[in-house]
Design a protein around this motif. Structure first.
Motif, mmCIF file in Angstrom:
data_model
loop_
_atom_site.group_PDB
_atom_site.id
_atom_site.type_symbol
_atom_site.label_atom_id
_atom_site.label_comp_id
_atom_site.label_asym_id
_atom_site.label_seq_id
_atom_site.Cartn_x
_atom_site.Cartn_y
_atom_site.Cartn_z
ATOM 1 N N THR A 140 0.839 -1.199 0.000
ATOM 2 C CA THR A 140 0.000 0.000 0.000
ATOM 3 C C THR A 140 0.869 1.243 0.000
ATOM 4 O O THR A 140 1.974 1.255 0.563
ATOM 5 N N ASP A 141 0.362 2.288 -0.631
ATOM 6 C CA ASP A 141 1.044 3.581 -0.623
ATOM 7 C C ASP A 141 0.009 4.665 -0.869
ATOM 8 O O ASP A 141 -0.949 4.462 -1.629
ATOM 9 N N ILE A 142 0.196 5.811 -0.252
ATOM 10 C CA ILE A 142 -0.743 6.908 -0.429
ATOM 11 C C ILE A 142 -0.585 7.588 -1.778
ATOM 12 O O ILE A 142 -1.505 8.224 -2.283
ATOM 13 N N SER A 143 0.597 7.417 -2.397
ATOM 14 C CA SER A 143 0.916 8.106 -3.648
ATOM 15 C C SER A 143 0.551 7.272 -4.872
ATOM 16 O O SER A 143 1.077 6.168 -5.063
ATOM 17 N N GLU A 144 -0.307 7.811 -5.708
ATOM 18 C CA GLU A 144 -0.667 7.133 -6.954
ATOM 19 C C GLU A 144 0.543 7.030 -7.883
ATOM 20 O O GLU A 144 0.733 6.012 -8.559
ATOM 21 N N ASP A 145 1.377 8.070 -7.901
ATOM 22 C CA ASP A 145 2.572 8.047 -8.756
ATOM 23 C C ASP A 145 3.574 6.993 -8.293
ATOM 24 O O ASP A 145 4.203 6.319 -9.111
ATOM 25 N N ALA A 146 3.717 6.856 -6.980
ATOM 26 C CA ALA A 146 4.609 5.820 -6.456
ATOM 27 C C ALA A 146 4.100 4.432 -6.830
ATOM 28 O O ALA A 146 4.878 3.555 -7.233
ATOM 29 N N LEU A 147 2.794 4.214 -6.705
ATOM 30 C CA LEU A 147 2.221 2.916 -7.050
ATOM 31 C C LEU A 147 2.409 2.590 -8.517
ATOM 32 O O LEU A 147 2.600 1.423 -8.886
ATOM 33 N N ALA A 148 2.395 3.608 -9.383
ATOM 34 C CA ALA A 148 2.638 3.365 -10.811
ATOM 35 C C ALA A 148 4.037 2.809 -11.022
ATOM 36 O O ALA A 148 4.253 1.907 -11.848
#
Length: 277
Positions: A140-148
């Motif tokens: 899990t991560d709060i950042s959509e860019d990090a998850l990409a």
């Protein structure tokens, strides 16, 4: 200009800009722009570097003199024996964090489920899944860019990781349980961030660094919330700053965690805290 001349000129420019490990960075940037291995570049030392490659090399060195991290220029970083994609959206994986992976893998058994909080590039979860194909995991991560970035790494490296957006446990479903919880959360105070190198304070994502006024906010949240997601007999593994052991130990024990212990990194610094419920 030959390969060697270009490399030496780049090294001098990096030294003038006070770049740590200027010789190493000059070599790695040359390998990056040419697409050649270290051995091949060395074998071509006396050969002319094509003009278009000279231009690309100059531009890459320009970026590094501005203290842009080497990994942001090349777009990759090695971690636990694999090459991961990175971007300004994620914390650049550090070798210190490999100790966290090692400790969690030592506990892991086939069929176990992993929860990786603040997954970033996904390097922790993906490394564990690839080292032990019998494991399953959620990051899990709060950042959509990090998850990409994490999703790209999982796809490139062939890891079946489930990656969800959310603030720590917000991405989880009621009743989900995990045998292993791992995290390298933000743990640096704003005052300490200001003292870090430009490569870190100016280019790593602030949300991946800032752990609140004393650097301990995420440990408090994890200590309070993680227990309901940890299966009986499970264990939690957290990376910490080298001066945070006593504080994190107290936070965990006050929240009811048991068997709290410490693992040092290869430099002998406090690095990973382990605990059970």
């Amino acid at each position: 200009m030959t390969f060697r001349e270009a490399r030496m000129q780049a090294q001098e420019r990096l030294l003038a800009a006070k770049i740590p490990d200027a010789a190493v960075d000059a070599r790695l940037l040359l390998e990056y722009v040419t697409g050649l291995s270290a051995a091949v570049c060395l074998a071509k030392d006396g050969e002319d570097l094509p003009p278009e490659t000279q231009q690309a090399y100059t531009e890459a060195v320009d970026k590094r003199t501005q203290r842009i991290p080497l990994q942001h220029i090349t777009g990759e970083q090695d971690f636990y024996g694999r090459t991961f994609r990175v971007s300004p959206a994620v914390l650049v994986p550090r070798q210190d964090t490999e100790v966290l992976v090692e400790r969690a893998l030592a506990f892991a058994r086939d069929g176990m489920r992993i929860l990786d909080l603040c997954t970033g590039s996904g390097c922790i979860l993906i490394s564990m899944l690839l080292e032990r194909p019998g494991l399953a995991g959620v990051g899990t991560d709060i950042s959509e860019d990090a998850l990409a970035v994490a999703k790209e790494n999982a796809a490139r490296l062939g890891a079946e990781a489930e990656l969800r957006q959310g603030d720590l446990f917000d991405a989880l479903r009621a009743g989900e349980m995990f045998d292993i919880i791992v995290s390298n959360p933000p743990y640096i105070s704003p005052a300490e961030i200001a003292t870090l190198s430009p490569e870190v304070k100016d280019h790593d994502p602030r949300m991946a660094l800032d752990g609140g006024e004393d650097g301990l906010d995420f440990y408090r949240r994890i200590a309070q919330e993680a227990g309901v997601y940890l299966a009986p007999g499970g264990r939690m593994f957290l990376e910490i700053g080298c001066d945070q052991w006593n504080d994190v130990k107290a936070i965990l024990e006050d929240a009811g965690w048991k068997d709290v212990c410490l693992k040092k990194d290869l430099a002998g610094l406090d690095r990973v805290v382990e605990a059970g419920k």
